[in-house]
Design a protein around this motif. Structure first.
Motif, PDB file in Angstrom:
ATOM      1  N   ASN A   1      -2.912  -2.279  -2.617  1.00  0.00           N
ATOM      2  CA  ASN A   1      -2.373  -0.947  -2.339  1.00  0.00           C
ATOM      3  C   ASN A   1      -2.932  -0.542  -0.984  1.00  0.00           C
ATOM      4  O   ASN A   1      -4.101  -0.159  -0.875  1.00  0.00           O
ATOM      5  CB  ASN A   1      -2.770   0.042  -3.438  1.00  0.00           C
ATOM      6  CG  ASN A   1      -2.077  -0.276  -4.738  1.00  0.00           C
ATOM      7  OD1 ASN A   1      -0.862  -0.396  -4.774  1.00  0.00           O
ATOM      8  ND2 ASN A   1      -2.826  -0.437  -5.800  1.00  0.00           N
ATOM      9  N   LEU A   2      -2.112  -0.678   0.041  1.00  0.00           N
ATOM     10  CA  LEU A   2      -2.555  -0.447   1.407  1.00  0.00           C
ATOM     11  C   LEU A   2      -2.810   1.036   1.658  1.00  0.00           C
ATOM     12  O   LEU A   2      -2.082   1.892   1.134  1.00  0.00           O
ATOM     13  CB  LEU A   2      -1.505  -0.983   2.382  1.00  0.00           C
ATOM     14  CG  LEU A   2      -1.189  -2.477   2.241  1.00  0.00           C
ATOM     15  CD1 LEU A   2      -0.011  -2.851   3.123  1.00  0.00           C
ATOM     16  CD2 LEU A   2      -2.410  -3.329   2.558  1.00  0.00           C
TER      17      LEU A   2
ATOM     18  N   THR B   1      -2.503   4.553   2.932  1.00  0.00           N
ATOM     19  CA  THR B   1      -1.345   5.270   3.458  1.00  0.00           C
ATOM     20  C   THR B   1      -1.730   6.724   3.693  1.00  0.00           C
ATOM     21  O   THR B   1      -2.366   7.349   2.843  1.00  0.00           O
ATOM     22  CB  THR B   1      -0.164   5.174   2.485  1.00  0.00           C
ATOM     23  OG1 THR B   1       0.169   3.795   2.311  1.00  0.00           O
ATOM     24  CG2 THR B   1       1.058   5.920   2.986  1.00  0.00           C
TER      25      THR B   1
ATOM     26  N   THR C   1      -0.199  10.449   4.699  1.00  0.00           N
ATOM     27  CA  THR C   1       1.048  11.202   4.701  1.00  0.00           C
ATOM     28  C   THR C   1       0.785  12.652   5.107  1.00  0.00           C
ATOM     29  O   THR C   1      -0.195  13.251   4.672  1.00  0.00           O
ATOM     30  CB  THR C   1       1.683  11.179   3.293  1.00  0.00           C
ATOM     31  OG1 THR C   1       1.843   9.818   2.892  1.00  0.00           O
ATOM     32  CG2 THR C   1       3.031  11.854   3.277  1.00  0.00           C
TER      33      THR C   1
ATOM     34  N   ALA D   1       4.875   9.243   6.847  1.00  0.00           N
ATOM     35  CA  ALA D   1       3.803   8.408   6.297  1.00  0.00           C
ATOM     36  C   ALA D   1       3.471   7.275   7.259  1.00  0.00           C
ATOM     37  O   ALA D   1       4.343   6.777   7.982  1.00  0.00           O
ATOM     38  CB  ALA D   1       4.222   7.842   4.943  1.00  0.00           C
TER      39      ALA D   1
ATOM     40  N   THR E   1       1.261   3.613   7.006  1.00  0.00           N
ATOM     41  CA  THR E   1       0.515   2.662   6.172  1.00  0.00           C
ATOM     42  C   THR E   1      -0.189   1.669   7.082  1.00  0.00           C
ATOM     43  O   THR E   1       0.394   1.164   8.042  1.00  0.00           O
ATOM     44  CB  THR E   1       1.463   1.933   5.194  1.00  0.00           C
ATOM     45  OG1 THR E   1       2.061   2.901   4.335  1.00  0.00           O
ATOM     46  CG2 THR E   1       0.720   0.921   4.347  1.00  0.00           C
TER      47      THR E   1
ATOM     48  N   HIS F   1       7.703  -0.282  -2.586  1.00  0.00           N
ATOM     49  CA  HIS F   1       7.130   0.745  -1.717  1.00  0.00           C
ATOM     50  C   HIS F   1       6.398   0.038  -0.584  1.00  0.00           C
ATOM     51  O   HIS F   1       5.707  -0.955  -0.830  1.00  0.00           O
ATOM     52  CB  HIS F   1       6.173   1.640  -2.501  1.00  0.00           C
ATOM     53  CG  HIS F   1       5.821   2.887  -1.766  1.00  0.00           C
ATOM     54  ND1 HIS F   1       4.818   2.922  -0.832  1.00  0.00           N
ATOM     55  CD2 HIS F   1       6.364   4.127  -1.809  1.00  0.00           C
ATOM     56  CE1 HIS F   1       4.739   4.150  -0.335  1.00  0.00           C
ATOM     57  NE2 HIS F   1       5.680   4.903  -0.910  1.00  0.00           N
TER      58      HIS F   1
ATOM     59  N   SER G   1       3.741   0.460   0.830  1.00  0.00           N
ATOM     60  CA  SER G   1       2.285   0.417   0.754  1.00  0.00           C
ATOM     61  C   SER G   1       1.788  -0.674  -0.204  1.00  0.00           C
ATOM     62  O   SER G   1       0.593  -0.875  -0.355  1.00  0.00           O
ATOM     63  CB  SER G   1       1.718   1.775   0.325  1.00  0.00           C
ATOM     64  OG  SER G   1       2.093   2.068  -1.008  1.00  0.00           O
ATOM     65  N   LYS G   2       2.727  -1.395  -0.856  1.00  0.00           N
ATOM     66  CA  LYS G   2       2.354  -2.478  -1.774  1.00  0.00           C
ATOM     67  C   LYS G   2       2.476  -3.819  -1.058  1.00  0.00           C
ATOM     68  O   LYS G   2       3.498  -4.117  -0.451  1.00  0.00           O
ATOM     69  CB  LYS G   2       3.260  -2.465  -3.005  1.00  0.00           C
ATOM     70  CG  LYS G   2       3.034  -1.268  -3.913  1.00  0.00           C
ATOM     71  CD  LYS G   2       4.075  -1.165  -5.004  1.00  0.00           C
ATOM     72  CE  LYS G   2       4.009  -2.253  -6.017  1.00  0.00           C
ATOM     73  NZ  LYS G   2       4.948  -2.007  -7.162  1.00  0.00           N
ATOM     74  N   CYS G   3       1.419  -4.624  -1.167  1.00  0.00           N
ATOM     75  CA  CYS G   3       1.379  -5.923  -0.492  1.00  0.00           C
ATOM     76  C   CYS G   3       0.992  -6.989  -1.508  1.00  0.00           C
ATOM     77  O   CYS G   3      -0.098  -6.944  -2.086  1.00  0.00           O
ATOM     78  CB  CYS G   3       0.360  -5.871   0.647  1.00  0.00           C
ATOM     79  SG  CYS G   3       0.137  -7.431   1.517  1.00  0.00           S
TER      80      CYS G   3
END
Length: 121
Positions: A7-8, A10, A12, A17, A19, A79, A81-83
């Motif tokens: 979960n990178l 982020t 906002t 946003a 990231t 999303h 922000s998910k890697c």
């Protein structure tokens, strides 16, 4: 979950946003590319001898089927922000939703000879 999803960080605010990937990967990315225009298509269908990868759905949704010979799971990247970290042993396919853009960062340059096309039984 058996597979690693980062979960990178982020940030906002009313302007949008941002990231950050800096320092998040457990390897140095030497090859970066993105896949798009693949709506409804499934790509991949291999694992690697030594290459590690990190996948981020910059836009849209990409379903990643993962099988490392021990565990099987489908990871939804929905999303930016998910890697998802894809290790060399991880057989994977990527199914693209409408308008999806998948960013891929690899630990090594492209070398077709290190791809393993045979899935686990």
């Amino acid at each position: 979950m058996h597979f690693t999803v980062l979960n990178l960080p982020t940030f906002t605010d009313p302007r949008g946003a941002l990231t950050v990937l800096e320092g998040a990967l457990p390897f140095t990315a030497v090859r970066t590319y993105w896949i798009y225009g693949a709506d409804g298509q499934t790509r991949g269908g291999h694992r690697h001898t030594y290459t590690r990868q990190a996948l981020v759905a910059i836009s849209g949704k990409v379903s990643i089927y993962m099988n490392d010979g021990v565990a099987i799971d489908t990871v939804e990247l929905d999303h930016p922000s998910k890697c998802l970290l894809v290790e060399p042993k991880d057989w994977h396919t990527m199914t693209f939703g409408p308008g999806s853009v998948l960013l891929v960062m690899s630990s090594h340059p492209y070398d077709r000879s290190e791809y393993i096309n045979t899935p686990y039984e």
